[in-house]
Motif scaffolding. Structure first.
Motif, PDB file in Angstrom:
ATOM      1  N   GLU A 117       4.356  -2.596   3.682  1.00 50.96           N
ATOM      2  CA  GLU A 117       4.041  -4.019   3.701  1.00 50.96           C
ATOM      3  C   GLU A 117       3.741  -4.363   5.154  1.00 50.96           C
ATOM      4  OE1 GLU A 117       6.681  -6.674   0.955  1.00 50.96           O
ATOM      5  OE2 GLU A 117       7.979  -5.168   1.903  1.00 50.96           O
ATOM      6  N   ASP A 118       2.551  -4.853   5.421  1.00 50.21           N
ATOM      7  CA  ASP A 118       2.158  -5.212   6.790  1.00 50.21           C
ATOM      8  C   ASP A 118       2.456  -4.078   7.778  1.00 50.21           C
ATOM      9  OD1 ASP A 118       1.386  -7.779   5.924  1.00 50.21           O
ATOM     10  OD2 ASP A 118       3.464  -8.469   6.067  1.00 50.21           O
ATOM     11  N   ASN A 119       2.060  -2.854   7.407  1.00 50.06           N
ATOM     12  CA  ASN A 119       2.244  -1.650   8.223  1.00 50.06           C
ATOM     13  C   ASN A 119       3.708  -1.298   8.505  1.00 50.06           C
ATOM     14  OD1 ASN A 119      -0.496  -0.940   8.490  1.00 50.06           O
ATOM     15  ND2 ASN A 119      -0.747  -2.598   9.975  1.00 50.06           N
ATOM     16  N   ARG A 120       4.618  -1.849   7.707  1.00 51.72           N
ATOM     17  CA  ARG A 120       6.048  -1.543   7.842  1.00 51.72           C
ATOM     18  C   ARG A 120       6.500  -0.835   6.573  1.00 51.72           C
ATOM     19  NH1 ARG A 120      10.923  -4.242   6.738  1.00 51.72           N
ATOM     20  NH2 ARG A 120       9.777  -5.890   5.703  1.00 51.72           N
ATOM     21  N   CYS A 121       7.139   0.320   6.719  1.00 52.29           N
ATOM     22  CA  CYS A 121       7.601   1.092   5.568  1.00 52.29           C
ATOM     23  C   CYS A 121       8.792   0.379   4.920  1.00 52.29           C
ATOM     24  CB  CYS A 121       7.998   2.508   5.992  1.00 52.29           C
ATOM     25  SG  CYS A 121       8.513   3.525   4.597  1.00 52.29           S
ATOM     26  N   THR A 122       8.606  -0.043   3.667  1.00 52.85           N
ATOM     27  CA  THR A 122       9.661  -0.765   2.965  1.00 52.85           C
ATOM     28  C   THR A 122      10.095  -0.074   1.678  1.00 52.85           C
ATOM     29  OG1 THR A 122       8.019  -2.159   1.872  1.00 52.85           O
ATOM     30  CG2 THR A 122       8.997  -3.003   3.921  1.00 52.85           C
ATOM     31  N   GLY A 123       9.516   1.108   1.405  1.00 55.06           N
ATOM     32  CA  GLY A 123       9.910   1.845   0.209  1.00 55.06           C
ATOM     33  C   GLY A 123       9.554   3.312   0.338  1.00 55.06           C
ATOM     34  N   GLN A 124      10.264   4.135  -0.413  1.00 55.87           N
ATOM     35  CA  GLN A 124       9.974   5.569  -0.389  1.00 55.87           C
ATOM     36  C   GLN A 124      10.452   6.201  -1.685  1.00 55.87           C
ATOM     37  OE1 GLN A 124      11.975   7.336   3.000  1.00 55.87           O
ATOM     38  NE2 GLN A 124      13.087   8.763   1.732  1.00 55.87           N
ATOM     39  N   ILE A 125       9.741   7.233  -2.102  1.00 52.99           N
ATOM     40  CA  ILE A 125      10.146   8.025  -3.260  1.00 52.99           C
ATOM     41  C   ILE A 125       9.908   9.490  -2.924  1.00 52.99           C
ATOM     42  CG2 ILE A 125       7.904   7.859  -4.456  1.00 52.99           C
ATOM     43  CD1 ILE A 125       9.589   7.544  -7.091  1.00 52.99           C
ATOM     44  N   ARG A 126      10.901  10.325  -3.231  1.00 53.29           N
ATOM     45  CA  ARG A 126      10.792  11.766  -2.971  1.00 53.29           C
ATOM     46  C   ARG A 126      10.810  12.491  -4.306  1.00 53.29           C
ATOM     47  NH1 ARG A 126      15.322  14.554   0.595  1.00 53.29           N
ATOM     48  NH2 ARG A 126      16.325  14.846  -1.417  1.00 53.29           N
ATOM     49  N   MET A 137       0.834  -1.162   0.000  1.00 54.80           N
ATOM     50  CA  MET A 137       0.000   0.000   0.000  1.00 54.80           C
ATOM     51  C   MET A 137       0.890   1.240   0.000  1.00 54.80           C
ATOM     52  SD  MET A 137      -2.550   1.487   2.967  1.00 54.80           S
ATOM     53  CE  MET A 137      -3.282  -0.082   3.204  1.00 54.80           C
ATOM     54  N   ILE A 138       0.536   2.220  -0.827  1.00 51.22           N
ATOM     55  CA  ILE A 138       1.292   3.464  -0.910  1.00 51.22           C
ATOM     56  C   ILE A 138       0.520   4.568  -0.197  1.00 51.22           C
ATOM     57  CG2 ILE A 138       2.182   5.241  -2.463  1.00 51.22           C
ATOM     58  CD1 ILE A 138       2.742   3.061  -4.487  1.00 51.22           C
ATOM     59  N   ARG A 139       1.247   5.317   0.631  1.00 52.66           N
ATOM     60  CA  ARG A 139       0.652   6.460   1.337  1.00 52.66           C
ATOM     61  C   ARG A 139       1.558   7.668   1.184  1.00 52.66           C
ATOM     62  NH1 ARG A 139       0.102   3.339   6.772  1.00 52.66           N
ATOM     63  NH2 ARG A 139      -1.399   1.764   6.171  1.00 52.66           N
ATOM     64  N   LYS A 140       0.941   8.812   1.020  1.00 55.18           N
ATOM     65  CA  LYS A 140       1.685  10.058   0.967  1.00 55.18           C
ATOM     66  C   LYS A 140       2.204  10.383   2.368  1.00 55.18           C
ATOM     67  CE  LYS A 140       1.442  14.635  -1.042  1.00 55.18           C
ATOM     68  NZ  LYS A 140       0.648  15.621  -1.732  1.00 55.18           N
ATOM     69  N   MET A 141       3.370  11.018   2.446  1.00 56.74           N
ATOM     70  CA  MET A 141       3.912  11.399   3.745  1.00 56.74           C
ATOM     71  C   MET A 141       3.037  12.479   4.374  1.00 56.74           C
ATOM     72  SD  MET A 141       7.753  12.680   4.789  1.00 56.74           S
ATOM     73  CE  MET A 141       7.600  14.332   4.108  1.00 56.74           C
ATOM     74  N   SER A 145      13.046  -6.342   0.826  1.00 53.84           N
ATOM     75  CA  SER A 145      11.793  -6.202   0.085  1.00 53.84           C
ATOM     76  C   SER A 145      12.000  -5.959  -1.403  1.00 53.84           C
ATOM     77  CB  SER A 145      10.970  -5.051   0.673  1.00 53.84           C
ATOM     78  OG  SER A 145      10.596  -5.352   2.003  1.00 53.84           O
ATOM     79  N   ARG A 146      13.223  -6.063  -1.853  1.00 53.34           N
ATOM     80  CA  ARG A 146      13.510  -5.831  -3.275  1.00 53.34           C
ATOM     81  C   ARG A 146      13.020  -6.997  -4.125  1.00 53.34           C
ATOM     82  NH1 ARG A 146      19.392  -3.388  -1.732  1.00 53.34           N
ATOM     83  NH2 ARG A 146      18.526  -1.503  -0.778  1.00 53.34           N
ATOM     84  N   HIS A 147      12.771  -6.721  -5.384  1.00 57.13           N
ATOM     85  CA  HIS A 147      12.308  -7.701  -6.380  1.00 57.13           C
ATOM     86  C   HIS A 147      10.883  -8.168  -6.101  1.00 57.13           C
ATOM     87  CE1 HIS A 147      16.410  -7.613  -7.770  1.00 57.13           C
ATOM     88  NE2 HIS A 147      16.814  -7.936  -6.554  1.00 57.13           N
ATOM     89  N   LYS A 148      10.086  -7.296  -5.484  1.00 53.73           N
ATOM     90  CA  LYS A 148       8.676  -7.602  -5.208  1.00 53.73           C
ATOM     91  C   LYS A 148       7.742  -6.634  -5.923  1.00 53.73           C
ATOM     92  CE  LYS A 148       9.270  -9.379  -0.482  1.00 53.73           C
ATOM     93  NZ  LYS A 148       8.829  -9.147   0.908  1.00 53.73           N
ATOM     94  N   GLY A 149       8.274  -5.749  -6.756  1.00 53.16           N
ATOM     95  CA  GLY A 149       7.447  -4.784  -7.467  1.00 53.16           C
ATOM     96  C   GLY A 149       7.247  -3.464  -6.744  1.00 53.16           C
ATOM     97  N   ILE A 150       7.925  -3.275  -5.620  1.00 49.53           N
ATOM     98  CA  ILE A 150       7.749  -2.046  -4.845  1.00 49.53           C
ATOM     99  C   ILE A 150       8.306  -0.847  -5.602  1.00 49.53           C
ATOM    100  CG2 ILE A 150       8.419  -0.856  -2.710  1.00 49.53           C
ATOM    101  CD1 ILE A 150       8.300  -3.671  -1.355  1.00 49.53           C
ATOM    102  N   GLY A 151       9.486  -0.988  -6.188  1.00 48.81           N
ATOM    103  CA  GLY A 151      10.064   0.103  -6.971  1.00 48.81           C
ATOM    104  C   GLY A 151       9.169   0.491  -8.135  1.00 48.81           C
ATOM    105  N   THR A 152       8.606  -0.501  -8.804  1.00 49.86           N
ATOM    106  CA  THR A 152       7.683  -0.239  -9.915  1.00 49.86           C
ATOM    107  C   THR A 152       6.443   0.487  -9.420  1.00 49.86           C
ATOM    108  OG1 THR A 152       8.492  -2.157 -11.143  1.00 49.86           O
ATOM    109  CG2 THR A 152       6.290  -1.337 -11.715  1.00 49.86           C
ATOM    110  N   ALA A 153       5.898   0.060  -8.296  1.00 49.87           N
ATOM    111  CA  ALA A 153       4.718   0.726  -7.732  1.00 49.87           C
ATOM    112  C   ALA A 153       5.032   2.181  -7.387  1.00 49.87           C
ATOM    113  CB  ALA A 153       4.227  -0.025  -6.495  1.00 49.87           C
ATOM    114  N   LEU A 154       6.213   2.434  -6.835  1.00 46.45           N
ATOM    115  CA  LEU A 154       6.596   3.806  -6.509  1.00 46.45           C
ATOM    116  C   LEU A 154       6.795   4.643  -7.770  1.00 46.45           C
ATOM    117  CD1 LEU A 154       9.004   3.064  -3.531  1.00 46.45           C
ATOM    118  CD2 LEU A 154       6.789   4.239  -3.391  1.00 46.45           C
TER     119      LEU A 154
END
Length: 173
Positions: A72-81, A1-5, A101-110
């Protein structure tokens, strides 16, 4: 899940910034107005980690800047500024995915979130800078339709990383 800061989750800033592997470099080439590159794989691999920037909360309220977190499961595993750049592109100032958490599509989602943000701000595309030795990141950006727009051989000349070249990647919508 992606959330804005927000003020509520600002303490998650930099939580996903981990070291990353340096396995080689790209060797850029400019011919007839087009950038291309080959890869050089290093015999000895090493790790690198960027110095962390302090976060100020001005990114929360400013429509021209934003930070998004991936959870992921309420733990911040990615960020983009992100920031609106003077040339009409959205500037990706940093993108991090936690080591486990790499290679799970997080970078693509960001990146997808960054594109949505840029389009909402009527920007013409996205841009970023990374180093030629960050081969895995360069592969990632090329896979996501970014192309080299410039290479700077002097940007890091004052630092211990003087042997690295700055590579500017662009994705035009």
């Amino acid at each position: 899940m992606i959330r804005k800061m927000t003020k509520a989750n600002i303490t998650d800033y930099n939580k996903s910034s981990d070291e990353f592997a340096i396995i080689g470099r790209i060797v850029p080439r400019y011919d007839d107005g087009i950038w291309s590159y080959t890869e050089e794989i290093f015999k000895e691999h090493y790790t690198k980690q960027y110095e962390l920037d302090d976060m100020d909360d001005s990114y929360i309220e400013d429509k021209d800047r934003a930070v998004y977190f991936y959870y992921e499961d309420n733990r911040c595993t990615g960020q983009i500024r992100l920031n609106t750049n003077w040339n009409g592109f959205g500037l990706i100032e940093e993108i991090y995915v936690a080591k486990g958490s790499r290679h799970k599509g997080i970078g693509t989602a960001l990146l997808n979130q960054a594109e949505e943000w840029a389009k909402q701000n009527q920007l013409i595309g996205l841009m970023l800078e990374t180093q030629d030795v960050n081969l895995l990141a360069c592969r990632f950006y090329a896979k996501h339709n970014f192309v080299i727009g410039a290479v700077d051989t002097m940007l890091y000349s004052k630092f211990p990383s003087a042997h690295e070249k700055a590579v500017f990647w662009y994705h035009r919508f």
